[in-house]
Design a protein around this motif. Structure first.
Motif, mmCIF file in Angstrom:
data_model
loop_
_atom_site.group_PDB
_atom_site.id
_atom_site.type_symbol
_atom_site.label_atom_id
_atom_site.label_comp_id
_atom_site.label_asym_id
_atom_site.label_seq_id
_atom_site.Cartn_x
_atom_site.Cartn_y
_atom_site.Cartn_z
ATOM 1 N N THR A 125 55.939 55.578 68.391
ATOM 2 C CA THR A 125 56.355 56.800 69.065
ATOM 3 C C THR A 125 55.992 56.719 70.544
ATOM 4 O OG1 THR A 125 54.266 57.974 68.712
ATOM 5 C CG2 THR A 125 55.919 58.086 66.937
ATOM 6 N N ASP A 126 56.702 57.468 71.366
ATOM 7 C CA ASP A 126 56.382 57.483 72.793
ATOM 8 C C ASP A 126 54.949 57.951 73.020
ATOM 9 O OD1 ASP A 126 58.836 56.527 73.645
ATOM 10 O OD2 ASP A 126 59.706 58.534 73.877
ATOM 11 N N ALA A 127 54.501 58.902 72.209
ATOM 12 C CA ALA A 127 53.133 59.412 72.368
ATOM 13 C C ALA A 127 52.110 58.314 72.097
ATOM 14 C CB ALA A 127 52.902 60.598 71.430
ATOM 15 N N GLN A 128 52.331 57.545 71.035
ATOM 16 C CA GLN A 128 51.413 56.453 70.712
ATOM 17 C C GLN A 128 51.404 55.410 71.831
ATOM 18 O OE1 GLN A 128 53.172 55.195 67.031
ATOM 19 N NE2 GLN A 128 51.651 56.250 65.769
ATOM 20 N N LEU A 129 52.585 55.019 72.268
ATOM 21 C CA LEU A 129 52.692 53.965 73.267
ATOM 22 C C LEU A 129 52.141 54.412 74.612
ATOM 23 C CD1 LEU A 129 56.209 52.573 72.295
ATOM 24 C CD2 LEU A 129 53.973 51.570 71.792
ATOM 25 N N ASP A 130 52.266 55.704 74.920
ATOM 26 C CA ASP A 130 51.675 56.216 76.157
ATOM 27 C C ASP A 130 50.156 56.288 76.040
ATOM 28 O OD1 ASP A 130 54.164 56.527 77.310
ATOM 29 O OD2 ASP A 130 54.334 58.666 76.825
ATOM 30 N N ASP A 131 49.671 56.773 74.911
ATOM 31 C CA ASP A 131 48.235 56.977 74.725
ATOM 32 C C ASP A 131 47.469 55.661 74.735
ATOM 33 O OD1 ASP A 131 45.961 58.485 74.405
ATOM 34 O OD2 ASP A 131 46.157 58.675 72.232
ATOM 35 N N TYR A 132 48.084 54.617 74.176
ATOM 36 C CA TYR A 132 47.389 53.330 74.051
ATOM 37 C C TYR A 132 47.932 52.283 75.022
ATOM 38 C CZ TYR A 132 44.960 55.301 70.118
ATOM 39 O OH TYR A 132 44.145 56.092 69.347
ATOM 40 N N LYS A 133 48.578 52.741 76.062
ATOM 41 C CA LYS A 133 49.144 51.829 77.060
ATOM 42 C C LYS A 133 48.079 50.939 77.682
ATOM 43 C CE LYS A 133 51.894 51.831 81.316
ATOM 44 N NZ LYS A 133 52.555 52.683 82.354
ATOM 45 N N GLY A 134 46.931 51.531 78.029
ATOM 46 C CA GLY A 134 45.862 50.752 78.657
ATOM 47 C C GLY A 134 45.317 49.674 77.745
ATOM 48 N N VAL A 135 45.189 49.977 76.464
ATOM 49 C CA VAL A 135 44.702 49.004 75.492
ATOM 50 C C VAL A 135 45.671 47.828 75.373
ATOM 51 C CG1 VAL A 135 44.175 48.655 73.042
ATOM 52 C CG2 VAL A 135 43.425 50.738 74.188
ATOM 53 N N MET A 136 46.966 48.124 75.461
ATOM 54 C CA MET A 136 47.975 47.081 75.345
ATOM 55 C C MET A 136 48.127 46.295 76.650
ATOM 56 S SD MET A 136 50.691 49.287 73.061
ATOM 57 C CE MET A 136 51.854 47.966 72.757
ATOM 58 N N GLU A 137 48.017 46.986 77.772
ATOM 59 C CA GLU A 137 48.129 46.300 79.057
ATOM 60 C C GLU A 137 46.975 45.327 79.279
ATOM 61 O OE1 GLU A 137 50.628 49.368 81.909
ATOM 62 O OE2 GLU A 137 48.433 49.529 81.847
ATOM 63 N N ALA A 138 45.843 45.557 78.620
ATOM 64 C CA ALA A 138 44.701 44.652 78.777
ATOM 65 C C ALA A 138 45.004 43.248 78.274
ATOM 66 C CB ALA A 138 43.487 45.222 78.034
ATOM 67 N N VAL A 139 45.965 43.115 77.359
ATOM 68 C CA VAL A 139 46.236 41.801 76.753
ATOM 69 C C VAL A 139 47.622 41.261 77.099
ATOM 70 C CG1 VAL A 139 44.714 42.371 74.831
ATOM 71 C CG2 VAL A 139 47.176 42.733 74.583
ATOM 72 N N SER A 140 48.400 42.030 77.861
ATOM 73 C CA SER A 140 49.790 41.643 78.068
ATOM 74 C C SER A 140 50.220 41.777 79.525
ATOM 75 C CB SER A 140 50.712 42.490 77.189
ATOM 76 O OG SER A 140 50.661 43.842 77.605
ATOM 77 N N LYS A 141 51.287 41.077 79.825
ATOM 78 C CA LYS A 141 51.914 41.186 81.148
ATOM 79 C C LYS A 141 53.139 42.083 81.075
ATOM 80 C CE LYS A 141 53.911 38.288 84.813
ATOM 81 N NZ LYS A 141 54.254 36.893 85.210
ATOM 82 N N THR A 142 53.838 42.037 79.941
ATOM 83 C CA THR A 142 55.075 42.790 79.779
ATOM 84 C C THR A 142 55.081 43.482 78.424
ATOM 85 O OG1 THR A 142 56.254 41.118 81.084
ATOM 86 C CG2 THR A 142 57.591 42.680 79.823
ATOM 87 N N ILE A 143 55.336 44.789 78.419
ATOM 88 C CA ILE A 143 55.440 45.554 77.177
ATOM 89 C C ILE A 143 56.855 46.110 77.074
ATOM 90 C CG2 ILE A 143 54.564 47.494 75.831
ATOM 91 C CD1 ILE A 143 51.937 47.255 77.442
#
Length: 296
Positions: free
Chosen positions: A140-158
């Motif tokens: 969901t957009d809410a999930q992806l927004d809320d955990y964006k920082g956690v995902m950006e820590a390991v990735s260059k492109t989401i």
């Protein structure tokens, strides 16, 4: 700052953990290997003795295991993540599994209060260790927004590829059909050059500066000409599994996959002859048939 967890600390999971820690996330991890656990603690991670312990100490847990059965056990088991994470937490499924298995996991998590982001990754060992992975994220957009920082820590492109579990795995399956096919074509071209007497250095310079040059073929060819067939972080079992998933999906959908099917046979031969090798070891099987090797 959210607390994070990683289950599966191999070539890929250790990179996730390293970059989470590097970005300031308190990270709890678990792996069956004592050596991997020791390396994780050395980099600043908190060792857990069970999946339940990881769950109770994390708001977001990356699951980087090998197959769907393992993912289901980790997430849906009695002592698994869904039953023991704090309400509102999320499981980030980065393992590559069948789309149907991801949907099964989402169904099993229904009503748990724990979210699921279906996000397989691409970039291999270098991307995982360097924090530059590409993520194919479905949630969901809410999930992806809320955990964006956690995902950006390991990735260059989401990439946000869908809202439903299985959407990420479907895109990853299509991607792996292409990558496996490029690998296999590179293996055959390398063998052809070897038999014709072309040097590996010449072939690499031409390929890498031509329209055919890309990270996939360049990496494969460099490992072939340097005769690096083990320990490069790209174990053949992983691509073999991914091609199996791709062809299973194609069969279910009635889609002919001529090139990917050929790639599957090349990887099957390589895995059978050299089960401990990396992807590039498939070239050795062809070289043994023709009696020639490609060296730098």
């Amino acid at each position: 700052m959210k607390r994070t967890g990683v289950i599966g600390l191999g070539d890929m999971g250790s990179g996730l953990a390293k970059n989470l820690i590097k970005n300031g996330f308190e990270t709890t991890g678990l792996d069956l290997s004592a050596d991997r656990m020791a390396a994780f603690v050395e980099m600043g991670g908190k060792a857990a003795s069970s999946i339940k312990e990881v769950a109770q100490n994390a708001d977001a847990v990356y699951v980087m295991v090998m197959n769907g059965d393992q993912a289901k056990a980790v997430i849906l088991g009695e002592d698994g993540l869904a039953a023991n994470m704090p309400e509102g937490g999320v499981v980030i499924l980065t393992a590559t599994i069948k789309p149907s298995e991801a949907r099964d996991i989402a169904e099993g998590m229904a009503g748990s209060g724990i979210g699921l982001i279906d996000s397989p990754v691409s970039g291999g060992f270098p991307g995982a260790q360097g924090g530059t992975l590409t993520m194919m994220a479905a949630g969901t957009d809410a999930q992806l927004d809320d955990y964006k920082g956690v995902m950006e820590a390991v990735s260059k492109t989401i990439h946000r590829v869908g809202a439903n579990a299985g959407d990420g795995q479907t895109v990853k399956s299509c991607l792996q059909s292409l990558i496996g096919s490029i690998f296999s074509a590179t293996f055959e071209a390398a063998a052809l050059a070897a038999k014709a007497g072309v040097s590996g250095e010449v072939l690499f310079k031409v390929f890498s500066t031509s329209g055919a040059g890309c990270g996939v073929s360049n990496t494969a060819l460099e490992n072939i000409i340097d005769r690096q067939f083990e320990g490069t972080g790209s174990h053949i079992a992983t691509m073999h599994k991914d091609l199996t998933i791709c062809l299973d999906m194609a069969r279910d959908l009635g889609v002919p996959m001529h090139t990917a099917s050929t790639a599957m046979q090349i990887f099957h031969a390589g895995k059978t002859k050299y089960p401990n090798g990396d992807n590039w070891v498939c070239t050795r099987v062809i070289e043994e048939i023709i009696g020639a090797e490609l060296h730098r």
